[in-house]
Design an enzyme around this catalytic site. Structure first.
Site, PDB file in Angstrom:
ATOM      1  CE  LYS A 196     -14.856  16.929  16.390  1.00 42.99           C
ATOM      2  NZ  LYS A 196     -13.899  17.645  16.623  1.00 42.99           N
ATOM      3  CD  GLU A 239     -15.891   7.746  23.169  1.00 41.06           C
ATOM      4  OE1 GLU A 239     -15.286   8.485  24.190  1.00 41.06           O
ATOM      5  OE2 GLU A 239     -15.059   7.289  22.045  1.00 41.06           O
ATOM      6  CE  LYS A 254     -17.666  19.485  16.105  1.00 41.06           C
ATOM      7  NZ  LYS A 254     -16.348  19.984  16.310  1.00 41.06           N
ATOM      8  CB  SER A 280     -18.631  24.762   9.730  1.00 45.56           C
ATOM      9  OG  SER A 280     -18.009  23.326   9.515  1.00 45.56           O
ATOM     10  CE1 TYR A 319     -18.880  28.437  13.814  1.00 45.84           C
ATOM     11  CE2 TYR A 319     -20.397  26.275  12.836  1.00 45.84           C
ATOM     12  CZ  TYR A 319     -18.853  27.031  13.592  1.00 45.84           C
ATOM     13  OH  TYR A 319     -18.087  26.083  13.676  1.00 45.84           O
TER      14      TYR A 319
END
Ligand code: PBG
Length: 329
Positions: A196, A239, A254, A280, A319
């Site tokens: 992330k 990671e 992400k 978003s 979304y």
């Protein structure tokens, strides 16, 4: 006579194009994020996310049933926490009757087969808008992971199927997995936000949950001490491999579009499912350009989601999940 090979032959009709198409998106690919808010009869449009809403619990059943009827079988839950319940220790996050815990139960009541994924992170609960406990101007790692594990357990007890820690503290997957095992929650899964990035594309989400880092003395002004540097590629592999070792069932990259090289790198080295979160800001950009008539909304949505899948995503949190499923059916 040259050319014997003409690549356009395989593009002459929709029939042949569909026959040789390498990537297809289907309703099975999607995780639908849901934003929840306290109150009754609330369906609040998020200013920077046109046509995306925060729902109160009483309106959730209808939304979840609609998702299920469209073929979307998993949801990722987020809650907007009232200011008076925020502090520096995630106290409300551990409330077994908190908004998240009630939301989990409501989804499971409405559609028992729906896969319920929950956001595990302190930022919506933090008075400072950080994903961890703050002391001496820093985000304290190990104090935070202890709370996150308890938070995850509380979601599991409420009926969550998969915990989705989005905080990027070190060791949180191990802490969370260990506590779940100790408490007998062997079947509760973990989808780790393993790569992330400290991205500027999260802006609209922070509007939706009122969760941006606060501007105050001795509070880190951004999340760069825990989220990854967008310049780094090798580090994403490190990671992710660590999170898998610690017990992650699904890993995540992400944001989406700017990080498809990372998705492909990981697809080449890991043998567990990869989720990609189209965030978003990616949603907001398409909506804004489409509103101005500068881009063809539907075509761009499908192109971006296809690109994410082509890069190597096993599933996509988006979304646009509802829009996409309607477009492809
Ligand atoms: C925070 C969290 C963020 C998102 C999901 N969980 C924002 C952040 O890290 O500040 C962003 C999702 C989006 O932008 O759609 N734990």
């Amino acid at each position: 006579m040259y050319p014997l090979r003409r690549n356009r032959r395989l593009r002459t009709s929709e029939a042949i194009r569909s026959l040789v198409r390498e990537t297809a998106i289907t309703p099975n690919d999607f995780i639908a994020p849901l934003f929840m808010v306290e109150g009754k009869n609330k369906k609040e449009e998020i200013a920077s996310m046109p046509n995306y809403f925060r729902f109160s619990l009483d309106l959730l059943e209808k939304e979840v049933k609609e998702l299920w009827s469209l073929g979307i079988k998993s949801v990722l839950l987020f809650v907007k926490v009232p200011d008076n319940l925020k502090d520096n220790a995630g106290t409300e996050a551990l409330n077994n009757d908190g908004l998240m815990q009630r939301t989990i139960r409501t989804v499971k009541n409405a559609v028992p087969e729906m896969l319920v994924m929950t956001d595990v992170a302190l930022d919506p609960y933090s008075a400072y808008g950080h994903d961890g406990v703050i002391a001496h101007g820093k985000v304290i790692n190990d104090d935070t992971t202890a709370i996150l594990a308890e938070m995850g357990l509380s979601h599991a007890k409420a009926g969550a199927d998969i915990l989705a820690p989005s905080d990027m503290m070190d060791g949180r997957i191990f802490e969370m997995r260990s506590l779940l095992e100790d408490e007998g929650y062997h079947e509760t899964g973990i989808m780790s936000y393993s790569a992330k990035y400290a991205s500027a594309f999260y802006g609209p989400f922070r509007d939706a949950l009122d969760s941006a880092p606060v501007d105050a003395e001795n509070i880190p002004k951004d999340k760069k001490t825990y989220q990854m540097d967008p310049a780094n590629r090798e580090e994403a592999v490190k990671e992710t491999l660590m999170d898998i070792e610690e017990g992650a069932d699904i890993i995540m990259v992400k944001p989406g579009l700017c990080y498809l090289d990372i998705v492909r790198d990981l697809r080449n080295v890991v043998n567990i499912p990869i989720a990609v979160y189209q965030v978003s800001g990616e949603y907001a950009m398409i909506k804004a350009a489409a509103e101005k008539g500068w881009l063809d909304h539907d075509a761009v949505v499908l192109e971006q989601l296809t690109a994410i899948k082509r890069a190597g995503a096993s599933m996509i949190a988006s979304y646009f999940a509802k829009d996409a499923v309607k477009l492809i059916s």
